[in-house]
Design an enzyme around this catalytic site. Structure first.
Site, PDB file in Angstrom:
ATOM      1  N   ASP A   1      14.244  19.743 -33.823  1.00 38.37           N
ATOM      2  CA  ASP A   1      14.965  18.531 -34.224  1.00 38.37           C
ATOM      3  C   ASP A   1      16.458  18.723 -34.432  1.00 38.37           C
ATOM      4  O   ASP A   1      17.179  17.759 -34.648  1.00 38.37           O
ATOM      5  CB  ASP A   1      14.361  17.972 -35.523  1.00 38.37           C
ATOM      6  CG  ASP A   1      14.767  18.799 -36.747  1.00 38.37           C
ATOM      7  OD1 ASP A   1      14.899  20.029 -36.590  1.00 38.37           O
ATOM      8  OD2 ASP A   1      14.953  18.226 -37.822  1.00 38.37           O
TER       9      ASP A   1
ATOM     10  N   ASP B   1      18.549  23.504 -31.756  1.00 40.45           N
ATOM     11  CA  ASP B   1      17.310  23.526 -30.969  1.00 40.45           C
ATOM     12  C   ASP B   1      17.524  23.054 -29.534  1.00 40.45           C
ATOM     13  O   ASP B   1      16.636  23.217 -28.693  1.00 40.45           O
ATOM     14  CB  ASP B   1      16.245  22.625 -31.620  1.00 40.45           C
ATOM     15  CG  ASP B   1      15.782  23.154 -32.964  1.00 40.45           C
ATOM     16  OD1 ASP B   1      15.740  24.388 -33.116  1.00 40.45           O
ATOM     17  OD2 ASP B   1      15.472  22.344 -33.850  1.00 40.45           O
TER      18      ASP B   1
ATOM     19  N   ASP C   1       9.945  24.775 -34.174  1.00 41.08           N
ATOM     20  CA  ASP C   1      11.027  25.138 -35.085  1.00 41.08           C
ATOM     21  C   ASP C   1      10.494  24.962 -36.507  1.00 41.08           C
ATOM     22  O   ASP C   1       9.496  24.262 -36.723  1.00 41.08           O
ATOM     23  CB  ASP C   1      12.229  24.223 -34.824  1.00 41.08           C
ATOM     24  CG  ASP C   1      13.336  24.436 -35.832  1.00 41.08           C
ATOM     25  OD1 ASP C   1      13.710  25.605 -36.029  1.00 41.08           O
ATOM     26  OD2 ASP C   1      13.789  23.450 -36.428  1.00 41.08           O
TER      27      ASP C   1
ATOM     28  N   CYS D   1      23.606 -37.680 -11.506  1.00 41.88           N
ATOM     29  CA  CYS D   1      22.466 -38.292 -10.822  1.00 41.88           C
ATOM     30  C   CYS D   1      21.833 -37.302  -9.849  1.00 41.88           C
ATOM     31  O   CYS D   1      22.299 -36.173  -9.685  1.00 41.88           O
ATOM     32  CB  CYS D   1      22.907 -39.542 -10.066  1.00 41.88           C
ATOM     33  SG  CYS D   1      24.122 -39.176  -8.772  1.00 41.88           S
TER      34      CYS D   1
ATOM     35  N   CYS E   1       3.376   1.775   2.801  1.00 41.58           N
ATOM     36  CA  CYS E   1       4.616   0.998   2.637  1.00 41.58           C
ATOM     37  C   CYS E   1       5.619   1.813   1.810  1.00 41.58           C
ATOM     38  O   CYS E   1       6.804   1.872   2.131  1.00 41.58           O
ATOM     39  CB  CYS E   1       4.335  -0.324   1.923  1.00 41.58           C
ATOM     40  SG  CYS E   1       3.193  -1.413   2.784  1.00 41.58           S
TER      41      CYS E   1
ATOM     42  N   CYS F   1      24.038 -35.740  -7.201  1.00 40.14           N
ATOM     43  CA  CYS F   1      24.839 -34.606  -7.692  1.00 40.14           C
ATOM     44  C   CYS F   1      24.025 -33.320  -7.586  1.00 40.14           C
ATOM     45  O   CYS F   1      24.539 -32.268  -7.162  1.00 40.14           O
ATOM     46  CB  CYS F   1      25.241 -34.818  -9.153  1.00 40.14           C
ATOM     47  SG  CYS F   1      26.251 -36.279  -9.443  1.00 40.14           S
TER      48      CYS F   1
ATOM     49  N   CYS G   1       0.838  -1.192   0.000  1.00 39.62           N
ATOM     50  CA  CYS G   1       0.000   0.000   0.000  1.00 39.62           C
ATOM     51  C   CYS G   1       0.878   1.249   0.000  1.00 39.62           C
ATOM     52  O   CYS G   1       2.103   1.169   0.062  1.00 39.62           O
ATOM     53  CB  CYS G   1      -0.939   0.015   1.203  1.00 39.62           C
ATOM     54  SG  CYS G   1      -0.070   0.061   2.781  1.00 39.62           S
TER      55      CYS G   1
END
Length: 894
Positions: free
Chosen positions: A775, A779, A576, A154, A90, A157, A87
């Site tokens: 761009d 700018d 621009d 096996c 928390c 292991c 919540c």
């Protein structure tokens, strides 16, 4: 003189750039001037400052003071996965705990993503953060580590390897699979080297399994799926056990015949024994999660929503146990059981948690979708053959073959073939793009009808797709300014609810009707259960996750999460011109020269200079010279004059090329071309003046066609109630002609990059919040100055880095869509917050029994649990509506 430090605070800060004792003295002097600092010691060898103070100081103030002395404090960003938060309270507790750690500059915790984003000094030990989070009652999760193991034969292991791994510090669990010879290790602050050494010490060989490129979102998704599965299992178990309890108790109250049947067959006391056994199982098993988190939080005096559920259900359960086994301890007329309340509340809250977990999993689908765009393998050239390799094995400059219908695996350049590529999943543009040799392709896009060979240019985390995923994740984890108020409220909300529950109990016990103890207990439990702050904590982050995810699907990337809030506050959109309003691909249209000069000769001088420039206009001039078969000459002393033009030396002559301001600055009169300039401006063409030595010799003009989508995009912005401005370095006449054609409200022309910043400031002063769209490199300052900077994704990296929002396509319609989705997301957040706060403000008094004196109405704890569970589900479901957001259809505006 020894300074007394026993009651002082102590802070350690690393410092970069000190070279001598005078540097040390400068820093110490600056630090000692801070209010509260009693002593500051700077060590040149260790490059650290130790500051003693009589009060807790903000580390940001100390860093700012150090930076003002000309030195820097090295910092780092850390991301932690926080487990156990349920919540908003928390979240507040984790943030508070992290901010207390010496060396933490900032900490933001997100409930929806379950992550903490921190900025710290780079010397901070990560284990200090782990300890702080654990002390607050939560865990730090980490991504699983996968190991390839050889030598196992096996099951014994497998057992030996698992035992060896489990002994490594920090390991929570280790699972070894004999069939695929792999181990999956979970834990905190794990070191792959330590794990491998432990396995080899056990007699086996291990190595880190290469992981395919992906985002943390995959492990988060798996985690949420696992969480949802566990909650579903626990809910069904709780429901199975709670149903008989509810029928035995409530059936007896509601149906007289059933009450008679129970009384005759089993007896009330035996019915209570059965309810006791079933409810005990519910609390011990499916309901155990609430007590495991809620009780420790309560003991730390930092209660959360689990604490409310724990206290509420345990109170009802304990009262019922006393009534069942020790009825003489209770006052007369109060011997009743409420096992059904405890049992059904647990079941209902588990149902709410399950629905919440499922819904939360959908909020990150955008990132999972982006990750799914990249194929798992690619076809590369090896000698004369083509072979398939895993995507993570691709390297830069590899040749990759992409057949029709296949996805482009990485960013690259086409070296052979031609085809159409569907880039809509990356850029949002619906039309496929033609690709030929030397064209760029983007990883994740779809090849349609031809076979291409590409050379990989960006792989791994350098690819566009990887960067998009990173941007989306960062935006989804952001905390908006609106969340600050929520955090302040939720920090004290749960303790306040517990106080209200206690007050409710006391008032009902002292003033309530007989049996007052029963009324007091039921109403106090109802207050505790109804007041879950989950909805408050989820209101903002879930909307951000879904909103930014949907924006990414439409080709709009929020690099900074708080831009989502700032964008909808915009009053003006400033644009621009070149490359933003226009195609950015100008062509040379006109040449005017004075008597005594030849067009081709002037074009030769100009093109020879412009070939050294990367500006789109330079490309147009050079291209025109080549079309006329004009041979370019050597150029020396090339100098770009920012915002004005170019100066260079060619054939022992000084050539000046640029705006009218440049020529006038050189002291020349430009009136001779006044008529031509006026004609060019009316046609929307850009004039460029040419000066040779100290003489004006001519004017050339270039035309940059306006993008087809620009006009309708500006119409869409106007319909959103926004002013549209154009800021350009272009000639005033040209700018006005373009503005008139596009119905732009405000024009600022003939400005340098620095003057663009001043223009933005002017608009901010006149209208309010400004969004700037650009761009180019020139700018970048304006993008940074604007309240929100939007970079066209087809532009330069510098512009993108300076921006808050990135458009993956050059379509200006995405600006209107971005603003619209910003409005939609903020509206969604406000709806969620309204619901979360009003729900608690309205229902807590009702649960406390405020309506009882007037209408005889009380809220059952069971109904309170149902309402509480539904509140979180409502908030998340409301946020998920943003997944259906549609891009603005500008074709309807034409």
């Amino acid at each position: 003189m020894q300074v007394e430090r026993t009651t002082q605070f102590q802070i350690h800060i690393p410092i970069e750039g000190m070279t001598c004792a005078s540097c040390v003295a400068r820093v110490e002097k600056a630090l000692k001037n801070i209010e509260g600092v009693t002593e500051a010691q700077v060590n040149l060898a260790t490059e650290k400052a130790t500051i003693y103070s009589s009060k807790k100081l903000a580390i940001t103030d100390l860093i700012e003071k150090i930076q003002k002395t000309g030195f820097d404090v090295p910092t780092k960003k850390i991301e932690l996965n926080i487990e156990g938060m349920t919540c908003a309270s928390c979240v507040a507790r984790v943030e508070k705990a992290l901010k207390k750690v010496d060396g933490v500059i900032s900490a933001r915790v997100n409930l929806a993503t379950e992550k903490a984003q921190l900025e710290t000094v780079n010397t901070l030990e990560p284990n200090l953060l782990t300890k702080a989070v654990e002390k607050a009652g939560f865990d730090i999760g980490s991504a699983p580590i996968y190991l390839n193991i050889s030598g196992m034969s096996c099951a014994s292991c497998v057992a030996r390897v698992e035992k060896a791994l489990s002994k490594v510090n920090g390991v929570k669990s280790a699972s070894v699979n004999l069939a695929n010879e792999q181990a999956v290790v979970l834990g905190q602050q794990l070191s792959a080297i330590d794990l491998i050494q432990a396995i080899e010490k056990a007699g086996f060989h291990a190595e880190l399994k290469p992981q395919e490129q992906s985002s943390d979102a995959i492990s988060q998704s798996n985690k949420r799926n696992q969480e949802a599965h566990e909650l579903k299992r626990d809910f069904y178990l709780a429901l199975f056990l709670a149903l008989p309890v509810f029928i035995l108790e409530m059936g007896s109250h509601l149906i007289p015949a059933f009450h008679h049947f129970i009384h005759t067959v089993t007896g009330n006391q035996n019915s209570w024994y059965i309810q006791f056994v079933l409810t005990t199982f519910i609390l011990l098993f499916p309901g155990r999660r609430f007590y495991q988190h809620g009780i420790p939080a309560l003991l730390r005096l930092a209660p959360d929503m689990n604490s409310l559920v724990s206290v509420g259900t345990f109170s009802a359960y304990s009262f019922s146990v006393v009534a069942t086994f020790f009825p003489t301890l209770l006052p007369a007329n109060t011997v009743h059981v409420y096992f059904e309340a405890a049992a059904v509340i647990i079941a209902l809250i588990l149902l709410g948690r399950y629905l919440e977990a499922k819904a939360k999993g959908k909020t990150s689908q955008a990132i999972q979708y982006l990750i799914g765009l990249q194929p798992k393998s690619a076809r590369i050239q090896q000698g004369h053959d083509w072979i398939d390799v895993a995507i993570q094995d691709l390297q830069k400059d590899m040749l990759i073959q992409i057949r029709p219908g296949e996805k482009v695996p990485v960013d690259g350049v086409v070296t052979e073939g031609q085809s159409y590529i569907d880039e809509s999943m990356i850029s949002g543009e619906p039309l496929a793009v033609a690709k030929k040799v030397d064209d760029q392709v983007v990883g994740g896009s779809l090849n349609q009808n031809g076979t291409l060979t590409i050379r990989a240019t960006h792989v791994g985390q350098d690819s566009v797709l990887a960067q998009i995923i990173q941007m989306v994740e960062q935006a989804q984890g952001a905390k908006l300014p609106i969340q600050t108020l929520v955090d302040k409220v939720t920090l004290w909300f749960v303790p306040a609810v517990m106080f209200c529950a206690l007050l409710t109990f006391i008032l009902w016990y002292l003033l309530g009707p007989v049996p007052s103890l029963t009324y007091a207990l039921v109403n106090a439990v109802a207050v505790l259960i109804i007041a879950c702050p989950c909805a408050m904590g989820l209101a903002t982050p879930t909307s951000i996750m879904v909103g930014t995810g949907r924006a990414a699907e439409l080709g709009i990337l929020f690099r900074k999460g708080d831009a989502l809030q700032r964008l909808q506050q915009s009053q003006v959109v400033a644009l621009d011109k070149t490359g933003t309003l226009t195609e950015g691909k100008p062509t040379l249209t006109d040449i005017y020269v004075l008597d005594g000069f030849n067009e081709n000769q002037v074009l030769q001088w100009v093109a020879s200079v412009e070939v050294k420039s990367e500006h789109p206009i330079a490309y147009a001039i050079v291209n025109a010279a080549r079309e006329r078969n004009i041979e370019l000459v050597n150029v020396e002393e090339f100098d770009s004059i920012t915002g004005l033009g170019i100066r260079a030396k060619s054939d022992e002559q000084i050539v000046w090329i640029g705006a009218e301001r440049l020529i006038q600055k050189n002291g020349l009169d430009t009136a001779i071309f006044k008529t031509q300039i006026h004609q060019l401006a009316q046609q929307g063409k850009t004039p460029i003046y040419i000066q040779i030595d100290q003489k004006l010799v001519g004017v050339i003009a270039v035309s940059d066609p306006i993008k087809p989508t620009t006009f309708t995009a500006i119409q869409a912005l106007h319909q959103q109630g926004l002013k549209v401005a154009m800021i350009t370095g272009d000639h005033a006449f040209t700018a006005q002609a373009v503005a008139k054609q596009l119905h732009i409200d405000h024009v600022i022309s003939e400005v340098s990059p620095q003057q663009k910043v001043e223009a933005i400031q002017q608009l901010q002063h006149q209208y309010g919040a400004v969004t700037f769209v650009g761009d180019g490199i020139n700018d970048a300052p304006a993008l940074a100055q604007a309240d929100v900077g939007i970079a066209i994704g087809t532009g330069t990296d510098i512009a993108i880095e300076a921006a808050d929002v990135v458009l993956m396509a050059g379509n200006l319609q995405l600006v209107a869509t971005g603003i619209a989705i910003s409005h939609a997301t903020m509206t969604n957040i406000k709806q969620n917050l309204f619901w979360a706060f009003v729900y608690n403000i309205a229902l807590i008094p009702i649960a406390a029994g405020v309506l009882y004196p007037f209408y005889g109405v009380l809220l059952s704890p069971i109904l309170a649990a149902a309402a509480m569970a539904l509140s979180s589900v409502f908030v998340i479901s409301n946020a998920l509506r943003l997944k259906k957001f549609k891009a603005i259809n500008t074709s309807e505006l034409v």
